[in-house]
Enzyme design. Structure first.
Site, short mmCIF file in Angstrom:
data_model
loop_
_atom_site.label_atom_id
_atom_site.label_comp_id
_atom_site.label_asym_id
_atom_site.label_seq_id
_atom_site.Cartn_x
_atom_site.Cartn_y
_atom_site.Cartn_z
N LYS A 1 9.48 -3.90 0.99
CA LYS A 1 10.17 -4.86 0.13
C LYS A 1 11.18 -4.16 -0.78
O LYS A 1 11.91 -4.82 -1.53
CB LYS A 1 9.14 -5.62 -0.71
N LYS B 1 5.00 11.06 1.19
CA LYS B 1 5.05 11.38 -0.25
C LYS B 1 4.76 12.86 -0.55
O LYS B 1 5.30 13.41 -1.51
CB LYS B 1 4.10 10.48 -1.04
N ASN C 1 -15.84 7.08 -6.38
CA ASN C 1 -15.33 7.15 -5.02
C ASN C 1 -16.46 7.28 -4.01
O ASN C 1 -17.53 7.79 -4.34
CB ASN C 1 -14.38 8.36 -4.89
N THR D 1 -16.49 9.24 -1.35
CA THR D 1 -16.72 10.69 -1.24
C THR D 1 -16.74 11.24 -2.67
O THR D 1 -15.71 11.40 -3.31
CB THR D 1 -15.59 11.35 -0.43
P1 ATR Z 1 -4.02 6.34 -0.60
O1 ATR Z 1 -2.79 7.16 -0.49
O2 ATR Z 1 -3.84 4.87 -0.36
O3 ATR Z 1 -4.77 6.61 -1.84
P2 ATR Z 1 -6.00 7.91 0.73
O4 ATR Z 1 -5.53 9.15 0.03
O5 ATR Z 1 -6.35 7.99 2.18
O6 ATR Z 1 -4.93 6.78 0.64
O7 ATR Z 1 -7.24 7.35 -0.10
C1 ATR Z 1 -7.90 6.17 0.26
C2 ATR Z 1 -8.98 5.87 -0.76
O8 ATR Z 1 -9.67 4.67 -0.40
C3 ATR Z 1 -10.05 6.95 -0.85
O9 ATR Z 1 -10.56 6.97 -2.17
C4 ATR Z 1 -11.11 6.43 0.13
O10 ATR Z 1 -12.40 6.92 -0.08
P3 ATR Z 1 -12.83 8.37 0.53
O11 ATR Z 1 -12.18 9.39 -0.35
O12 ATR Z 1 -14.31 8.39 0.47
O13 ATR Z 1 -12.29 8.39 1.93
C5 ATR Z 1 -11.05 4.96 -0.20
N1 ATR Z 1 -11.57 4.09 0.86
C6 ATR Z 1 -11.00 3.82 2.06
N2 ATR Z 1 -11.75 2.95 2.75
C7 ATR Z 1 -12.81 2.63 1.97
C8 ATR Z 1 -13.94 1.77 2.12
N3 ATR Z 1 -14.11 1.04 3.23
N4 ATR Z 1 -14.82 1.70 1.10
C9 ATR Z 1 -14.64 2.42 -0.02
N5 ATR Z 1 -13.61 3.27 -0.21
C10 ATR Z 1 -12.70 3.36 0.77
#
Ligand code: ATR
Length: 276
Positions: A18, A68, A154, A156
């Site tokens: 967008k 990024k 989080n 993880t």
């Molecule tokens: P972004 O750039 O959007 O932050 P990312 O660096 O891949 O993308 O981070 C995604 C975030 O969403 C992480 O905190 C991830 O948790 P993990 O660090 O445990 O992977 C979280 N996330 C993604 N899917 C999830 C889910 N189904 N439930 C809870 N947390 C989720």
């Protein structure tokens, strides 16, 4: 030939961005001579894509997924918040040939929360769900508003703990797993990508009460899964990430042009477009 100054957003994919629409609205509103395009970046050669854009006369880029971090490496000067974020969404190609990197995502969310929604952050308890790149990008401006404390939760746990350690010099901040979160919060920000899969981070319901403001960094035509959940718990207010998108764009526009667009009418129009 247009004599407008050339800018673009680079990403892959890019067709749904967008940003061209938003920046063209800003250019019209401020009468700035700006042409803003969408560039599909080459995932195996980001710097080649950027070089080609500069050869066409490009003066600045917004950078989105998945570039990024690569944009961070491409730049030779970084703002403090870009350094902290380790990722950049705005590049400025300067007259001396140097490349300045900024990250306006954090300013975007803070401006949206405080100015557009009239919610103060100072002295508040803030819970952030997620510890990925999106969350890292907002922590410096958020902590700059002096919240009472920030808890990062989080899936993880080690990533939440690490992120809290990386920003510990800027304020009261800690990291934990979702189940370990205790107490209620004034502001709860969902920065996980769980909602992309229609999922909710499994955080205790007790984090939300009728005074809590909930902010989902995601947005869509419909209310997000996280905000529906917060509404069902009678949160004081739920906000989605569309305002953050417009505000981070406005900050980039200001960095490039020295002119600050008025965001409210652009946000309103974008909301209508999204719904239709
Ligand atoms: P972004 O750039 O959007 O932050 P990312 O660096 O891949 O993308 O981070 C995604 C975030 O969403 C992480 O905190 C991830 O948790 P993990 O660090 O445990 O992977 C979280 N996330 C993604 N899917 C999830 C889910 N189904 N439930 C809870 N947390 C989720």
């Amino acid at each position: 030939m247009s004599d407008n100054d050339l800018y673009a957003v680079i990403g892959s994919p890019i067709q749904h961005s967008k940003s061209p629409w938003i920046h063209n609205e800003f250019a019209t509103q401020t009468s700035e001579s700006v042409a803003y395009q969408a560039v599909l970046g080459d995932e195996s050669n980001f710097s080649g894509s950027v070089d080609a854009f500069r050869e066409q006369g490009g003066q600045g880029l917004n950078v989105t997924v998945p570039f990024k971090q690569e944009a961070f490496k491409y730049a030779d000067k970084h703002s403090e918040r870009a350094l902290r974020a380790g990722a950049v969404n705005t590049l400025v190609f300067q007259a001396d040939g140097s490349v300045l990197a900024e990250n306006t995502d954090g300013v975007g969310i803070v401006t949206d929360i405080q100015n557009n929604h009239d919610v103060a952050i100072e002295g508040k308890r803030v819970l952030i769900l997620g510890a990925g790149g999106a969350v890292r990008g907002i922590l410096e401006p958020l902590l700059g508003q002096k919240p009472a404390d920030v808890v990062i939760a989080n899936r993880t746990v080690s990533k939440a703990v690490q992120l809290a350690e990386d920003f510990a010099d800027l304020g009261e901040i800690s990291g934990c797993g979702f189940e370990a979160v205790e107490g209620r919060f004034d502001l709860i920000i969902n920065g996980t990508s769980a909602s992309l899969a229609g999922e909710l981070p499994p955080v205790p319901k007790t984090v939300i009460d009728t005074q809590s403001v909930c902010y989902d960094m995601m947005y869509g035509a419909d209310v997000t899964v996280f905000n529906k959940w917060a509404d069902s718990l009678s949160a004081a207010k739920t906000i989605d990430g569309l305002g953050m998108l417009v505000e981070q764009a406005a900050e980039s526009f200001f960095i490039w042009r020295g002119v600050r667009p008025t965001t409210a009418p652009v946000l309103e129009k974008l909301r209508d477009l999204l719904k239709s």
